[in-house]
Design an enzyme around this catalytic site. Structure first.
Site, short mmCIF file in Angstrom:
data_model
loop_
_atom_site.label_atom_id
_atom_site.label_comp_id
_atom_site.label_asym_id
_atom_site.label_seq_id
_atom_site.Cartn_x
_atom_site.Cartn_y
_atom_site.Cartn_z
N LYS A 14 0.84 -1.21 0.00
CA LYS A 14 0.00 0.00 0.00
C LYS A 14 0.87 1.25 0.00
CE LYS A 14 -3.65 2.69 0.86
NZ LYS A 14 -4.62 2.97 -0.21
N CYS A 62 -1.93 10.24 -6.25
CA CYS A 62 -3.03 9.93 -5.32
C CYS A 62 -4.06 11.05 -5.40
CB CYS A 62 -2.53 9.78 -3.89
SG CYS A 62 -3.94 9.49 -2.78
C1 DHB Z 1 -5.27 6.19 -2.37
C2 DHB Z 1 -5.83 6.21 -3.61
C3 DHB Z 1 -5.02 6.18 -4.72
O1 DHB Z 1 -5.52 6.18 -5.98
C4 DHB Z 1 -3.66 6.11 -4.56
O2 DHB Z 1 -2.88 6.09 -5.63
C5 DHB Z 1 -3.10 6.06 -3.32
C6 DHB Z 1 -3.92 6.10 -2.21
C7 DHB Z 1 -6.12 6.26 -1.19
O3 DHB Z 1 -7.12 7.01 -1.21
O4 DHB Z 1 -5.80 5.62 -0.17
#
Ligand code: DHB
Length: 312
Positions: free
Chosen positions: A40, A123
């Site tokens: 993540k 993001c």
């Molecule tokens: C999140 C969403 C994304 O598209 C990303 O690249 C990284 C994090 C999120 O909202 O957690």
């Protein structure tokens, strides 16, 4: 490019996003048929993420505004070492809130057991923050500071570009810096899905705006892979992401020029068996057509270069 190709033994892996934020989830991926363990996107400090509901499955994909819930980078540095024993590449994904944070995060993983570092420049779900890769000046500034912090290959997670001038500018910057791979595309940010009965959005934060995922975005993802494949001329490894849920989808991304594909929405829905299933389906298609991954990559027929045409 060569380094990244040499590391991956299979074509399908998980994308940073669902079910990859704690050790138990990461070990599930490690034990599956995923070609690597992608973690993540992490931040300097742990984050709870946005208020629920923040993820909603839709008929053709999902919308999400998770808000980067993660345990903080130090945990993922630790997990990189623990995951080593599964003998597949571990990929760190980092998301800073400014250039100094990107430097600290990349440095930390350059000194970790992770094999690759994906730098998330796209993001879409943090209120008040723009997606770095839509701001080319900022993107170049950050790249200049993170490109030579160690020997592990780094790559960029890119947003969807919808104008060829933007793909060209991004490609020019990528080729100027020490970038080994790109991942395109991230979920498409700031989209709105409305529940008409409730007369409100299906997710609650950011005024209901969130990243759109799944089938809805596949043609946009394919176009981004194709255009970057042409612009980067095989110098940069390309991960395709966006709506891959079957072997045919994976094959389409291969024709467009993807070196490997990442899956998120289908993994969230189906669980870790999706990697083996998609791999098998892709291999059947290749066998039937008497092709290999190498011989099929980029071989989209009847596609005269869009890029040369645009210049006239
Ligand atoms: C999140 C969403 C994304 O598209 C990303 O690249 C990284 C994090 C999120 O909202 O957690």
């Amino acid at each position: 490019m060569i380094v990244v190709r040499g590391l991956l033994k299979k074509y399908v892996l998980n994308a940073s996003g669902p079910n990859d934020s704690n050790l138990s989830e990461l070990e599930t991926i490690a034990k599956s048929d995923s070609a690597a363990v992608m973690m993540k996107s992490c931040t300097i400090k742990p984050r709870e993420g946005n208020q629920e509901p923040r993820y909603k499955r839709l008929p053709l994909g999902a919308i999400q505004s998770m808000g980067l819930p993660n345990e903080g980078y130090e945990k993922y540095v630790e997990y990189s070492s623990i995951l080593k024993k599964y003998n597949k590449p571990v990929i760190a994904s980092v998301a800073g809130f400014n250039a100094d944070e990107y430097v600290a995060l990349v440095k930390a993983f350059q000194n970790s057991d992770a094999d690759l570092v994906e730098v998330n420049l796209s993001c879409p779900n943090i209120e008040g923050k723009s997606q770095v890769a839509y701001d080319f000046e900022q993107m170049e500034k950050i790249l200049g500071r993170i490109e030579n912090l160690g020997n592990k290959p780094i790559g960029l997670k890119l947003p969807a570009y919808l104008d060829l001038a933007h793909h060209k500018k991004a490609a020019e910057i990528i080729l100027k810096h020490n970038v080994s791979f790109i991942t395109c595309i991230n979920s498409i940010g700031n989209t709105l899905v409305i529940d008409y009965e409730a007369a409100g959005p299906v997710i609650k934060t950011n005024g209901g705006l969130g990243g759109l995922c799944g089938d809805y975005i596949k043609p946009i993802a394919l176009a981004n892979v194709r255009v970057f494949y042409e612009l980067l001329q095989d110098k940069i490894f390309i991960f395709g992401v966006g709506g891959i849920k079957s072997g045919t989808d994976a094959y389409e991304f291969l024709l467009a020029g993807a070196d490997a594909v990442q899956v998120a929405t289908v993994f969230e829905k189906e669980g870790p068996n999706c990697f083996e299933r998609i791999n098998n389906e892709l291999n059947e298609i290749l066998k039937r057509k008497n092709l290999t991954i190498e011989s099929a990559r980029g071989k989209l027929k009847n596609s005269k270069s869009l890029l040369i045409k645009q210049e006239k």
